[in-house]
Write a protein that holds these residues in place. Structure first.
Motif, PDB file in Angstrom:
ATOM      1  N   TRP B 166      -7.956   0.754  -2.122  1.00 22.36           N
ATOM      2  CA  TRP B 166      -8.740   1.230  -3.270  1.00 22.36           C
ATOM      3  C   TRP B 166      -9.772   0.203  -3.728  1.00 22.36           C
ATOM      4  O   TRP B 166     -10.805   0.559  -4.297  1.00 22.36           O
ATOM      5  CB  TRP B 166      -7.785   1.570  -4.421  1.00 22.36           C
ATOM      6  CG  TRP B 166      -8.404   2.399  -5.500  1.00 22.36           C
ATOM      7  CD1 TRP B 166      -8.695   1.996  -6.785  1.00 22.36           C
ATOM      8  CD2 TRP B 166      -8.801   3.778  -5.415  1.00 22.36           C
ATOM      9  NE1 TRP B 166      -9.233   3.045  -7.486  1.00 22.36           N
ATOM     10  CE2 TRP B 166      -9.314   4.145  -6.681  1.00 22.36           C
ATOM     11  CE3 TRP B 166      -8.768   4.734  -4.396  1.00 22.36           C
ATOM     12  CZ2 TRP B 166      -9.788   5.425  -6.951  1.00 22.36           C
ATOM     13  CZ3 TRP B 166      -9.243   6.012  -4.660  1.00 22.36           C
ATOM     14  CH2 TRP B 166      -9.751   6.343  -5.916  1.00 22.36           C
ATOM     15  N   CYS B 194      -4.385   6.278  -0.373  1.00 25.38           N
ATOM     16  CA  CYS B 194      -5.044   5.165  -1.076  1.00 25.38           C
ATOM     17  C   CYS B 194      -4.005   4.160  -1.556  1.00 25.38           C
ATOM     18  O   CYS B 194      -2.956   4.552  -2.069  1.00 25.38           O
ATOM     19  CB  CYS B 194      -5.819   5.702  -2.276  1.00 25.38           C
ATOM     20  SG  CYS B 194      -7.063   6.930  -1.834  1.00 25.38           S
ATOM     21  N   TYR B 195      -4.325   2.884  -1.400  1.00 22.58           N
ATOM     22  CA  TYR B 195      -3.406   1.809  -1.772  1.00 22.58           C
ATOM     23  C   TYR B 195      -4.055   0.934  -2.855  1.00 22.58           C
ATOM     24  O   TYR B 195      -5.156   0.413  -2.655  1.00 22.58           O
ATOM     25  CB  TYR B 195      -3.086   0.943  -0.557  1.00 22.58           C
ATOM     26  CG  TYR B 195      -2.574   1.728   0.644  1.00 22.58           C
ATOM     27  CD1 TYR B 195      -1.365   2.420   0.581  1.00 22.58           C
ATOM     28  CD2 TYR B 195      -3.289   1.790   1.833  1.00 22.58           C
ATOM     29  CE1 TYR B 195      -0.890   3.143   1.666  1.00 22.58           C
ATOM     30  CE2 TYR B 195      -2.827   2.503   2.924  1.00 22.58           C
ATOM     31  CZ  TYR B 195      -1.628   3.180   2.832  1.00 22.58           C
ATOM     32  OH  TYR B 195      -1.170   3.898   3.908  1.00 22.58           O
ATOM     33  N   GLY B 196      -3.374   0.782  -3.980  1.00 26.77           N
ATOM     34  CA  GLY B 196      -3.908  -0.014  -5.080  1.00 26.77           C
ATOM     35  C   GLY B 196      -3.886  -1.507  -4.795  1.00 26.77           C
ATOM     36  O   GLY B 196      -3.007  -1.997  -4.088  1.00 26.77           O
ATOM     37  N   HIS B 197      -4.850  -2.229  -5.385  1.00 25.29           N
ATOM     38  CA  HIS B 197      -4.951  -3.698  -5.243  1.00 25.29           C
ATOM     39  C   HIS B 197      -5.114  -4.122  -3.791  1.00 25.29           C
ATOM     40  O   HIS B 197      -4.675  -5.213  -3.408  1.00 25.29           O
ATOM     41  CB  HIS B 197      -3.723  -4.396  -5.828  1.00 25.29           C
ATOM     42  CG  HIS B 197      -3.425  -4.008  -7.231  1.00 25.29           C
ATOM     43  ND1 HIS B 197      -4.125  -4.500  -8.308  1.00 25.29           N
ATOM     44  CD2 HIS B 197      -2.521  -3.128  -7.748  1.00 25.29           C
ATOM     45  CE1 HIS B 197      -3.658  -3.963  -9.413  1.00 25.29           C
ATOM     46  NE2 HIS B 197      -2.694  -3.129  -9.114  1.00 25.29           N
TER      47      HIS B 197
END
Lengths: 238, 238
Positions: B166, B194-197
């Motif tokens: 993301w 989607c992958y945070g950080h």
């Protein structure tokens, strides 16, 4: 073989009629709390609980409503009860955290390995548990509502996985982007999985019976999201 | 045990030096074509190929550049070669499809069970294969570039999975939303995770050596995206 047992909880003058699904061996296991859709505790969620049981988790299907309507029949009453709970997100958060603590203290529940998952309205509830800063290992939302809770932001401790139908009429793309921003700002370890040509309620073979445009079962999304959940629980509760 | 074998392909006056990684048994198997990052055929992609081999697939690591630079050393030459290929997306598409057809006709390749996966620039290439309407079972992009190819839209036959950080500075949220719209309009069966950080290049333990802000390895995203790929290939090539 799974066994079902009542788990009654008194809360603010109501009796919440949760169902715990366990494997009958009396083992202490990681535990998954399932928050159902607006329709309350249903065979659908009890079936998910049995599948989780087969994977080595206890599962608790939570009753948020105190069975104030007949599940699967009284649609108007169900939506009214949900509207009431959604109208006061602080009270809803407190109710959810009370359920988490009730489950945590039960025999055979590994209190350090708790996950909260939810469907539709229950998906929003799972996210609200994370948003509260609660000390649970993980939450997962299936076709959940993403609108923010409006309460002061807390650092999020739980890992977060949201599985989302891109054509969900209740959660348009800009709301997905907003959730990504919110979860990032709160420091969550998060994932959002988006599925094309998929609407709301995709895990429920009877979703179309609600008669709401954009709400329908999707076999591929149901299968893929369940596989994602299996991987995720193995990671976060393993 | 995996074995590596050269797979040379003459294309427009160049020799493309692909590497096929197989299990040595001579079985006909579903096959995965891996399009590497801008740095070309590297130990990283050969390692992924070995892992795919262990799962029961042949894997071909494709050389798009004709080894016109020393992988891992000549960064400027690599970016220049990529820039050249990206400057003419029709020619790039033709090159990619020529590689797919070269692999499809090889002995022991199940020609009806082909997938194309790619990393960074190679992720864009995998998406471009899908965009061409090519008859492959599936494509997958790891931290790929999402910008549209600018060619006339085709109905997409391949299933599509894109795994995305993301915080990728090269692919902001509005570009993710645009890809969802494009894939929907082209009728693709698609997923975006989607992958945070997580930034660009998250599968590559040496990504930071590129010295580009926002490009870094992420252990959790690398692990989760690989698990997603395993599930996906089992579905689309099974």
């Amino acid at each position: 073989m799974s066994e079902q047992r009542e788990l009654k909880q008194e809360y603010q003058g109501q009796v919440l009629d949760h169902v715990i699904v366990h494997d009958g061996t009396g083992r202490t296991l990681p535990t998954v709390i399932i928050i159902p859709t607006v329709m309350g505790v249903q065979p659908l969620e009890l079936g998910f609980a049995e599948k989780l049981n087969a994977l080595g988790y206890h599962a608790v299907v939570a009753d948020l409503f105190g069975r104030r309507f007949t599940p699967g029949v009284d649609k108007e009453a169900a939506f009214a009860a949900m509207g009431e709970l959604r109208a006061d997100r602080a009270a809803l958060r407190d109710r959810l955290l009370a359920i988490v603590e009730e489950v945590r203290k039960r025999e055979h529940v590994d209190s350090s390995k708790l996950a909260v998952i939810g469907y539709c309205f229950g998906g929003q509830c799972a996210l609200d548990v994370a948003r509260s800063g609660a000390d649970v290992a993980a939450v997962a939302s299936f076709h959940g509502l993403f609108d923010p809770c409006g309460l002061p932001a807390q650092p999020i401790k739980a890992k977060v996985l949201a599985m989302h139908g891109w054509d969900d009429p209740m959660v348009p793309p800009e709301v997905v982007v907003a959730l990504g921003k919110e979860l990032t700002e709160c420091g969550a370890d998060w994932q959002i999985h988006c599925y094309g040509h998929v609407g709301h309620g995709f895990t429920n073979p009877n979703a179309h019976q609600l008669g709401i445009k954009g709400v329908a079962f999707n076999e591929a999304a149901a299968r893929r999201s369940w596989a994602a959940l299996e991987d995720y629980l193995a990671e976060v509760l393993g």
